[in-house]
Design a protein around this motif. Structure first.
Motif, PDB file in Angstrom:
ATOM      1  N   ASN A 102      36.778  30.522  35.236  1.00  0.00           N
ATOM      2  CA  ASN A 102      37.891  29.750  35.779  1.00  0.00           C
ATOM      3  C   ASN A 102      37.423  29.098  37.081  1.00  0.00           C
ATOM      4  O   ASN A 102      37.349  29.762  38.122  1.00  0.00           O
ATOM      5  N   PRO A 103      37.100  27.805  37.052  1.00  0.00           N
ATOM      6  CA  PRO A 103      36.618  27.135  38.271  1.00  0.00           C
ATOM      7  C   PRO A 103      37.627  27.165  39.410  1.00  0.00           C
ATOM      8  O   PRO A 103      37.238  27.144  40.581  1.00  0.00           O
ATOM      9  N   ASP A 104      38.919  27.208  39.089  1.00  0.00           N
ATOM     10  CA  ASP A 104      39.950  27.204  40.133  1.00  0.00           C
ATOM     11  C   ASP A 104      39.919  28.491  40.952  1.00  0.00           C
ATOM     12  O   ASP A 104      40.046  28.469  42.178  1.00  0.00           O
ATOM     13  N   THR A 105      39.775  29.625  40.277  1.00  0.00           N
ATOM     14  CA  THR A 105      39.737  30.917  40.977  1.00  0.00           C
ATOM     15  C   THR A 105      38.316  31.359  41.292  1.00  0.00           C
ATOM     16  O   THR A 105      38.122  32.350  41.989  1.00  0.00           O
ATOM     17  N   GLU A 106      37.324  30.629  40.763  1.00  0.00           N
ATOM     18  CA  GLU A 106      35.910  30.981  40.939  1.00  0.00           C
ATOM     19  C   GLU A 106      35.640  32.415  40.461  1.00  0.00           C
ATOM     20  O   GLU A 106      34.947  33.187  41.126  1.00  0.00           O
ATOM     21  N   MET A 107      36.220  32.754  39.321  1.00  0.00           N
ATOM     22  CA  MET A 107      36.014  34.059  38.709  1.00  0.00           C
ATOM     23  C   MET A 107      35.535  33.883  37.273  1.00  0.00           C
ATOM     24  O   MET A 107      35.846  32.890  36.608  1.00  0.00           O
ATOM     25  N   VAL A 108      34.763  34.849  36.812  1.00  0.00           N
ATOM     26  CA  VAL A 108      34.296  34.881  35.430  1.00  0.00           C
ATOM     27  C   VAL A 108      34.873  36.130  34.774  1.00  0.00           C
ATOM     28  O   VAL A 108      34.834  37.219  35.362  1.00  0.00           O
ATOM     29  N   GLU A 109      35.436  35.973  33.576  1.00  0.00           N
ATOM     30  CA  GLU A 109      36.017  37.106  32.859  1.00  0.00           C
ATOM     31  C   GLU A 109      35.192  37.422  31.617  1.00  0.00           C
ATOM     32  O   GLU A 109      34.912  36.548  30.804  1.00  0.00           O
ATOM     33  N   GLN A 117      36.713  43.567  39.084  1.00  0.00           N
ATOM     34  CA  GLN A 117      37.665  44.536  38.548  1.00  0.00           C
ATOM     35  C   GLN A 117      37.361  44.778  37.077  1.00  0.00           C
ATOM     36  O   GLN A 117      36.904  43.876  36.367  1.00  0.00           O
ATOM     37  N   ILE A 118      37.613  46.003  36.615  1.00  0.00           N
ATOM     38  CA  ILE A 118      37.537  46.324  35.198  1.00  0.00           C
ATOM     39  C   ILE A 118      38.805  47.083  34.837  1.00  0.00           C
ATOM     40  O   ILE A 118      39.230  47.982  35.576  1.00  0.00           O
ATOM     41  N   ARG A 119      39.411  46.700  33.731  1.00  0.00           N
ATOM     42  CA  ARG A 119      40.660  47.359  33.346  1.00  0.00           C
ATOM     43  C   ARG A 119      40.757  47.443  31.825  1.00  0.00           C
ATOM     44  O   ARG A 119      40.163  46.636  31.102  1.00  0.00           O
ATOM     45  N   LEU A 120      41.497  48.440  31.391  1.00  0.00           N
ATOM     46  CA  LEU A 120      41.804  48.579  29.973  1.00  0.00           C
ATOM     47  C   LEU A 120      43.020  47.728  29.672  1.00  0.00           C
ATOM     48  O   LEU A 120      44.068  47.866  30.291  1.00  0.00           O
ATOM     49  N   THR A 133      36.432  41.186  35.441  1.00  0.00           N
ATOM     50  CA  THR A 133      36.426  39.937  36.211  1.00  0.00           C
ATOM     51  C   THR A 133      35.447  40.082  37.368  1.00  0.00           C
ATOM     52  O   THR A 133      35.445  41.099  38.064  1.00  0.00           O
ATOM     53  N   LEU A 134      34.614  39.057  37.528  1.00  0.00           N
ATOM     54  CA  LEU A 134      33.584  39.071  38.569  1.00  0.00           C
ATOM     55  C   LEU A 134      33.564  37.727  39.288  1.00  0.00           C
ATOM     56  O   LEU A 134      33.791  36.671  38.662  1.00  0.00           O
ATOM     57  N   PRO A 135      33.260  37.730  40.590  1.00  0.00           N
ATOM     58  CA  PRO A 135      33.198  36.465  41.332  1.00  0.00           C
ATOM     59  C   PRO A 135      32.030  35.603  40.846  1.00  0.00           C
ATOM     60  O   PRO A 135      30.936  36.104  40.583  1.00  0.00           O
ATOM     61  N   ALA A 136      32.294  34.315  40.718  1.00  0.00           N
ATOM     62  CA  ALA A 136      31.220  33.388  40.380  1.00  0.00           C
ATOM     63  C   ALA A 136      30.304  33.224  41.586  1.00  0.00           C
ATOM     64  O   ALA A 136      30.692  33.483  42.733  1.00  0.00           O
ATOM     65  N   ALA A 137      29.070  32.822  41.323  1.00  0.00           N
ATOM     66  CA  ALA A 137      28.112  32.597  42.404  1.00  0.00           C
ATOM     67  C   ALA A 137      28.624  31.478  43.299  1.00  0.00           C
ATOM     68  O   ALA A 137      29.119  30.449  42.816  1.00  0.00           O
ATOM     69  N   VAL A 138      28.505  31.662  44.598  1.00  0.00           N
ATOM     70  CA  VAL A 138      29.018  30.693  45.560  1.00  0.00           C
ATOM     71  C   VAL A 138      28.204  29.412  45.539  1.00  0.00           C
ATOM     72  O   VAL A 138      28.719  28.317  45.620  1.00  0.00           O
TER      73      VAL A 138
END
Length: 372
Positions: free
Chosen positions: A140-147, A196-199, A212-217
């Protein structure tokens, strides 16, 4: 215990990994190269196992770099697939195009995904329900997170135990089949990466884990990129001290092949004597040594040879021991964790030479001229 085991295993593994990689650079015979690759791969696998347990213990990434998520998923699926000998369970990958890279320790994230896949395989095999594991990734480029999602069509996790699955040593497997540290390891590693990791399971069947992990800056710059070449002039000198003679001699040989005039000693006392009588452009020191150890060497550098601090790095098999961690934090000097590859050693030395560029003495300009 982990610190002691790691130290004892990483020293001999350094010799196997180092020599196999050096032979790989020299040998052209295809049959010998294949054998060398098998030796090196086995030793590197052992080294990664040690580092994985150390990562769990220290609860922080050991090496952050820009990581291709698609490559991590492919590796994890391939490794986990080796254990699925029946062929009854399909592992499907569904990775979106233009996936953002993440800033992470690739080995640790790979191990997390492997653990989740293996857990799913075991659940499907034991229950006889389900035949599919799907690994997907979107960014998600908006949140800069990868799921990253790992899900299966198996029996699912009973509602009564879902709240406990990330607890250390909690397991539903039979004695001898599981330790209960797999999901706890995953949880610690993902949190240490700022993720974060969740069931995510709403029904009675099927299990889905979401990471979910932060994308590289930013992309790696030329400064961040590995140099992997030193090309040192013949007048550059290096001092190496390691009480494990085989390891020290291996590292010395690596630098000699790069053109350094290398002096190797096996005790801290000998190293300090060398520093008092000669000048060196690079100083590589072990941490855990009898009598004069890494801390005493550091304290001597501070009080008697402050200019050597810019030229010093540690190579150690113990980054978990309380004393070692305290010294590495206090000194702030660069270090490598054994086993060390020729490429890693070249990068470390190139970095030390580059940092000497702005030093006022003539030695620094001479040292920097060796970096290419």
């Amino acid at each position: 215990m982990l610190a002691g085991v790691a130290h004892e295993l990483n020293n001999p593994l350094s010799v196997v990994v180092g020599h196999s990689l050096m032979l790989k650079e020299e040998i052209t015979d295809p049959e010998l190269t294949a054998r060398i690759n098998k030796i090196g791969s086995a030793a590197e696998r052992c080294a990664k196992i040690v580092k994985t347990f150390l990562a769990m213990a220290r609860q922080q990434p050991s090496k952050i770099e820009n990581v291709d998520v698609a490559g991590v998923i492919e590796t994890a699926a391939d490794v986990a697939g080796y254990g699925n000998t029946s062929g009854d369970i399909a592992i499907v990958r569904n990775v979106s195009d233009n996936l953002l890279p993440i800033a992470a320790d690739a080995d640790q994230i790979t191990q997390v995904i492997i653990n989740l896949i293996i857990n799913a395989e075991q659940a499907l095999s034991r229950s006889g329900k389900g035949d599919l594991i799907e690994i997907s990734a979107v960014s998600n480029p908006d949140t800069e997170m990868v799921e990253i999602t790992v899900q299966d069509n198996g029996p699912g996790i009973p509602a009564a135990i879902r709240a406990r699955i990330f607890e250390p040593f909690f397991t539903t497997k039979e004695v001898g089949e599981g330790t209960g540290i797999g999901l706890a390891f995953c949880h610690r590693i993902i949190l240490s990466h700022g993720g974060q990791i969740r069931l995510d399971q709403s029904g009675a069947t099927g299990t889905r884990f979401r990471i979910t992990l932060p994308a590289a800056v930013r992309e790696m710059s030329e400064i961040d990129a590995p140099t992997n070449s030193v090309s040192a002039p013949a007048n550059l000198r290096a001092l190496i001290v390691d009480d494990e003679v085989d390891v020290g001699e291996l590292n010395a040989e690596m630098l000699r092949r790069e053109g350094f005039d290398v002096e190797f000693v096996s005790t801290g006392k000998e190293a300090l004597k060398c520093l008092r009588t000669s000048n060196y452009d690079i100083f590589l020191s072990d941490l855990n040594m009898p009598d004069i150890d890494g801390r005493k060497i550091y304290e001597t550098l501070v009080s008697q040879f402050p200019k050597m601090l810019e030229r010093t790095a540690y190579i150690t098999g113990d980054t978990m021991g309380q004393n070692s961690r305290a010294l590495l934090t206090e000194a702030g000097l660069p270090y490598l964790e054994k086993p060390v590859s020729p490429a890693e050693l070249r990068d470390l030395v190139a970095m030390l030479l580059a940092e000497q560029k702005d030093m006022p003495d003539g030695q620094s300009e001479r040292a920097h001229s060796g970096l290419r």
